[in-house]
Scaffold this active site. Sequence first.
Site, PDB file in Angstrom:
ATOM      1  N   TYR A 219       0.823  -1.210   0.000  1.00 42.95           N
ATOM      2  CA  TYR A 219       0.000   0.000   0.000  1.00 42.95           C
ATOM      3  C   TYR A 219       0.861   1.265   0.000  1.00 42.95           C
ATOM      4  CZ  TYR A 219      -4.644  -2.091   0.449  1.00 42.95           C
ATOM      5  OH  TYR A 219      -5.825  -2.751   0.222  1.00 42.95           O
ATOM      6  N   GLU A 226       2.242   6.416  -7.019  1.00 45.14           N
ATOM      7  CA  GLU A 226       1.199   7.136  -7.744  1.00 45.14           C
ATOM      8  C   GLU A 226       1.275   8.633  -7.441  1.00 45.14           C
ATOM      9  OE1 GLU A 226      -2.560   5.401  -6.695  1.00 45.14           O
ATOM     10  OE2 GLU A 226      -1.751   3.374  -6.832  1.00 45.14           O
TER      11      GLU A 226
END
Length: 292
Positions: A219, A226
């Site tokens: 995660y 991103e």
Amino acid sequence: MARIEEVKDTLKKAKSQQPAILKYYLVTYNLLNALGWSYILVCTILHVFDLDSKAGSIRTLSQNLPFFSPPSSSPTWGSALGWVDRPAEMPDWAVYVEKYVVPWKWMHGFRRMATTGERLGWQTTVVQTFAILEVVHSLLGWVRSPLITVAMQVASRYYAIYGINYLFPHTLQNPLYTTMILSWSLTEVVRYVFYALNLLGHEPYALLWTRYTTFWLLYPTGASSEAFLIFSTLPTLKEKPFVDWSFHDWFRLAMFCTWWPSLYVLYTHMIKQRRRVLAGPGRTLGAKPKSL
């Protein structure tokens, strides 16, 4: 953005109410997605470590890749850092990382991370695009996943591949693109295989444990990759001051800022889910036992 995982008892309830033809459709859908992401994962590893001896032939970003347009001419933080139009030529900061941070045995792998997008950009786009069916499944009530949650998760991935990688192809030349799709593919392979086996009535504990443990690493690496890819598309203030920023420039800045609290919410949610799922029915992992 990383995906919120559903608790296993919810899946069991949904599974028991599904017609056979729907169940096997969902099994097929999950297995095909698992195969697609397995392909991305294996090819990324082969490329970074040059296990198939093909990485050396990739030197420039093709302007004829399916789904991708030529690089934008607007100055961005990505171009300022040296990642536009020359993936085989490392900027000064990357040379420093190679020389003093990355072990010499991994040096060429670090350099090849800047060309992963050339090899797997459009394949990743195709595989991720099929995730829109998850929104359809939730909308039709075929799965118990909340529609709003699924739609937001798919939209964040769509924004990454179409709003960032498509509009700013130089992000494909950033090593963070490699860490992003590695995080995505590892997460999705485990998730889709888990869903498929669960629909068939199988739930290996090793797979369950993996699904609710790998998020500790995947995660943060996926979401931060991103976010910093979004940041790399922002205009440099020297070339384009704030007053000249477009709506999309401001939108990308807002997305970069909101990515971090969103990661915190997803991360803490998964920690709670892990405690519930791995502890077993009626218990919470790490909780103190009730006194007799």
